[in-house]
Design an enzyme around this catalytic site. Structure first.
Site, short mmCIF file in Angstrom:
data_model
loop_
_atom_site.label_atom_id
_atom_site.label_comp_id
_atom_site.label_asym_id
_atom_site.label_seq_id
_atom_site.Cartn_x
_atom_site.Cartn_y
_atom_site.Cartn_z
N ASP A 73 -10.51 -8.62 0.12
CA ASP A 73 -9.75 -7.22 -0.52
C ASP A 73 -9.54 -7.45 -2.06
O ASP A 73 -8.37 -7.62 -2.53
CB ASP A 73 -8.46 -7.01 0.28
N CYS A 100 -11.59 -0.94 -2.77
CA CYS A 100 -11.08 0.24 -3.70
C CYS A 100 -11.96 0.83 -4.65
O CYS A 100 -11.34 1.93 -5.37
CB CYS A 100 -9.78 -0.19 -4.11
N GLN A 113 0.89 -1.25 -0.17
CA GLN A 113 0.05 -0.02 0.10
C GLN A 113 0.90 1.10 0.18
O GLN A 113 1.75 1.34 0.80
CB GLN A 113 -0.84 -0.21 1.22
N GLU A 121 -4.44 -16.74 -2.72
CA GLU A 121 -4.18 -15.65 -3.72
C GLU A 121 -3.72 -16.42 -4.78
O GLU A 121 -2.87 -17.35 -5.24
CB GLU A 121 -2.82 -14.91 -2.99
#
Length: 611
Positions: free
Chosen positions: A531, A558, A433, A483
């Site tokens: 996320d 986001c 980030q 992931e």
């Protein structure tokens, strides 16, 4: 190691199984879809603002027309329908399009004075002329402005701001000297307090318009009672939303739903909303004066040279300036997108805010770097905090920044930083980030919404390099992260070892494939955290969540629009959205991140507890 955001490798995996013809067709379809999406989104946002204003005024666009206007439009339509004759359909369509555009209240190059009633997701002011929507970059809600129409389409158009007849009290002078040229920030001309307010309202608007969710206008005593009662329900939600059916007992469902709806909190902003970015990715070009580097001008690939960026850490500016200076001195050529020639494509700088370590990545169009030793020596001499100097080789004709090969020119392959008390190793291409201060705020809220007591099993469905997973692992019994990008999982495992956390397990794969396999192994989640990238959750993952039925879902987003879409799906599957917390990760831009908390059948259970 990778710079991909969680989940973005899936398109590559699917493409690998397609035939060349299928792949080419898929690419064309996806490109066309991406090109349409911003326009469609603008129209939806503009129409939503106009509908809200029209509803507020108890009227509609047609009511603004007199009988003569209606007859003219009807006659125009009838004439066009009957005039097709022996002409081809294509010619008829071209003529129809032309006539329809001539019926618009404004044409290209017309000037008009309009009221700005809102702002769309791109930060453009939204106004109208006789019901026709105009998007005006630089205009703020509440302003009366004079504009020049630049382009018209069937339902909307674009206009240039000429004069401000009545300014908004939220308007300020943008402090950046190149703000009008650079596309990096969109709303520096708006006070920071107004930015935070607008971002919350933007979230509210999409939750209501896309998610069809009822948003609470104020907290209620009834909600407080439910919260107090829920303290005995094994870590259930801190705040609650109520379904329409549950709130209809007094026969006033609408007013009650507005009180007991989803709580959207004020946006969490920064006390110092400048110099917050820990990473600079600067495209390099050339002008008559030599090597330049900065940001792309709004809506183009023309590079605006700059020496300082007010949202970048000063140390990043210093490194970029030094690299450009050395490049000019040594005669280094810049990459040319049109010809595919030239060496230096991008300069990437990463700064660890807590440790002060820095990494420099030179992205080059080839492996050979002229005078590499002189570059490295000068950087080490003038910027002692640089702990790693890397080269990334990208020879493809693409606007993607990184190529597949990364080499270490000097120093370590990673730098180290902390979010909270969790340490992370950051490589040249790993995702991290860019606003570490607000990242800690975002992740702390995620942990809060997870409601962990130390006994829970948590699944992090888009775990990336393990940032959220490791935050959660400090408060949970066991965390499982999944992931699709293998390099990210390698980073996640390394970060778990770095922090000596043994209650975290990471696996490579698509969440919608891995999580069901875990369930067959007897692994079930009390909490699932997602996320996803801007496109939102994969539909199959949402189905997987509904099948697994965790007590809570925490959604980190986001993109408010895809958040609202996915919340609607989860709501239809039996979950209730309790709270949404906007977080300002990117001050002076239109972007806003959110954390949403959902609970399973909580309201029915909580209401029973209060009886």
């Amino acid at each position: 190691m990778t710079n991909n955001r969680s989940g973005r490798g899936k398109s590559r995996r699917n493409a690998a199984t397609a035939t060349p013809v299928q792949e080419n067709q898929h690419k064309k379809t996806m490109k066309a879809t991406r090109e349409r999406e911003p326009e469609q989104s603008r129209v939806r946002a503009g129409n939503g603002l106009l509908q809200a204003e029209i509803k507020h005024k108890n009227g509609n666009v047609n009511e603004n027309m007199n009988d003569s206007d209606r007859k003219k439009r009807k006659n125009g339509r009838d004439t066009r329908r009957s005039s097709n004759g022996g002409r081809s359909q294509d010619a008829s369509n071209r003529n129809r399009s032309s006539v329809e555009r001539s019926d618009l209240p404004v044409q290209k190059n017309d000037e008009a004075v309009i009221d700005i009633i809102g702002m769309n997701h791109d930060g453009e002011g939204v106004g109208r002329v006789e019901g026709f929507t105009l998007f005006v970059p630089g205009a703020l809600p509440g302003e009366k402005v004079r504009v020049k129409v630049l382009k018209t389409k069937k339902q909307y158009g674009y206009a240039k701001l000429l004069d401000i007849a009545q300014a908004s009290p939220d308007r300020i002078a943008a402090p950046c000297a190149i703000y009008d040229q650079c596309g990096g920030c969109q709303i520096q001309h708006m006070s920071y307090e107004a930015q935070l307010s607008w971002k919350r309202q933007h979230v509210v608007d999409v939750l209501e318009r896309i998610g069809k969710l009822s948003v609470a206008t104020e907290p209620s005593e009834h909600t407080a009672q439910v919260l107090a009662a829920s303290a005995d329900t094994d870590g259930e939600a801190d705040t609650v939303t109520t379904s329409d059916s549950a709130m209809n007992a007094d026969g006033n469902a609408d007013s009650m739903s507005r009180v007991h709806g989803v709580v959207v909190h004020p946006t969490l902003g920064m006390s110092e909303p400048w110099r917050y970015r820990n990473k600079a990715q600067v495209p390099i070009g050339v002008t008559e004066g030599g090597l330049v580097g900065g940001f792309y001008a709004r809506g183009s690939h023309r590079i605006v040279d700059m020496n300082t960026c007010l949202i970048q850490d000063e140390r990043n500016d210093e490194v970029v300036a030094r690299v450009k200076e050395i490049g000019r001195m040594l005669g280094i050529s810049a990459y040319n997108e049109e010809t595919g020639r030239g060496l230096l494509r991008h300069v990437v700088v990463k700064t660890a805010f807590r440790t002060g370590e820095m990494m420099l990545v030179l992205v080059t169009n080839g492996r050979d770097i002229l005078h590499a030793d002189a570059w490295i020596g000068s950087i080490r001499e003038h910027i002692p905090h640089v702990a790693s100097i890397c080269q990334n080789v990208n020879t493809k004709r693409t606007n993607v920044i990184f190529g597949d090969e990364t080499r270490i020119l000097w120093g370590r392959d990673v730098i180290y930083d902390y979010i909270g008390n969790v340490q992370f190793a950051i490589s040249a291409r790993s995702f991290y980030q860019v606003n570490p201060v607000q990242t800690e705020v975002l992740y702390s809220k995620t942990v809060e919404y997870a409601g962990l007591t130390g006994k829970e099993t948590v699944i992090d469905a888009y775990c990336g390099i393990g940032t959220i997973s490791l935050f959660l692992a400090q408060h949970a019994d066991q965390v499982y992260g999944v992931e699709i990008v293998k390099e990210a999982i390698d980073d996640a495992r390394s970060n778990a070892l770095l922090n000596e956390m043994g209650n975290v397990k990471f696996e490579v794969g698509a969440s919608e494939d891995v999580i069901p396999a875990w369930k067959e192994q007897g692994i079930t989640a009390d909490v699932i955290v997602v996320d996803p990238p801007r496109k939102g959750c994969d539909p199959r993952l949402l189905d997987t969540i509904l099948e697994m039925q965790p007590e809570r879902v925490v959604y980190v987003s986001c993109n408010p629009s895809t958040l609202a879409r996915d919340l609607r799906i989860l709501e239809d599957g039996g979950y209730k959205t309790v709270e949404v917390q906007p977080v300002d990760m990117f001050p002076h831009t239109v972007h806003v991140e959110c954390v949403a908390m959902l609970v399973k059948d909580f309201m029915a259970h909580a209401l029973q507890k209060t009886d």
